[in-house]
Design a protein around this motif. Structure first.
Motif, PDB file in Angstrom:
ATOM      1  N   TYR A   7       0.787  -1.132   0.110  1.00 45.47           N
ATOM      2  CA  TYR A   7      -0.176  -0.075   0.065  1.00 45.47           C
ATOM      3  C   TYR A   7       0.922   0.932   0.188  1.00 45.47           C
ATOM      4  O   TYR A   7       0.429   2.249  -0.601  1.00 45.47           O
ATOM      5  CB  TYR A   7      -0.756  -0.062   1.581  1.00 45.47           C
ATOM      6  N   GLU A   8       2.040   1.271   0.948  1.00 46.20           N
ATOM      7  CA  GLU A   8       2.590   2.380   1.234  1.00 46.20           C
ATOM      8  C   GLU A   8       3.547   2.497  -0.364  1.00 46.20           C
ATOM      9  O   GLU A   8       3.988   3.634  -0.588  1.00 46.20           O
ATOM     10  CB  GLU A   8       4.055   2.274   1.799  1.00 46.20           C
ATOM     11  N   ASP A  10       2.492   1.880  -3.741  1.00 50.22           N
ATOM     12  CA  ASP A  10       1.605   1.990  -4.513  1.00 50.22           C
ATOM     13  C   ASP A  10       1.431   3.593  -4.156  1.00 50.22           C
ATOM     14  O   ASP A  10       1.065   4.185  -5.018  1.00 50.22           O
ATOM     15  CB  ASP A  10       0.691   1.791  -3.915  1.00 50.22           C
ATOM     16  N   LEU A  11       1.155   4.065  -2.785  1.00 53.93           N
ATOM     17  CA  LEU A  11       1.129   5.610  -2.445  1.00 53.93           C
ATOM     18  C   LEU A  11       1.977   5.711  -2.615  1.00 53.93           C
ATOM     19  O   LEU A  11       1.630   7.027  -3.172  1.00 53.93           O
ATOM     20  CB  LEU A  11       0.751   5.636  -0.950  1.00 53.93           C
TER      21      LEU A  11
END
Length: 105
Positions: A7-8, A10-11
């Protein structure tokens, strides 16, 4: 830099590509700027005495955080004064050294 999870990662990729946009309104941004200015104005000076060991520990922690040690001290005091400094206990507290309430006389 610590390892990022999926997630990090991708962010971060979206941020670096310019795909993220603020959802804050102009009014919200103006309020946030005003609050930041008001809390960052330091208009008083204090002097405190610390042990050499405590000061060295504070300076080390400030270096780890990438900030001046005076800023770290001010931040900790501000969090304490505003009730946002939370004590984390890792063991049972010791009983008072004097046995609780003091006797008169």
């Amino acid at each position: 830099m610590p390892k990022l999870d999926a997630y990090e990662s991708d962010l971060l990729a979206a941020f670096e590509k310019g795909q993220l946009r603020s959802v804050a309104t102009r009014n919200e941004l103006a309020k946030a700027r005003a609050a930041a200015r008001a809390t960052s104005i330091k208009d008083r000076r204090v002097n405190i005495r610390l042990t050499s060991g405590d000061l060295q520990d504070i300076q080390t922690k400030a270096l780890e955080e990438g900030m001046p040690y005076q800023t770290l001290i001010a931040s900790v005091l501000h969090k304490y004064a505003t009730g946002r400094l939370v004590e984390v206990r890792t063991e049972e507290p010791a009983p008072p050294a004097y046995g609780g309430r003091r006797r008169k006389g």
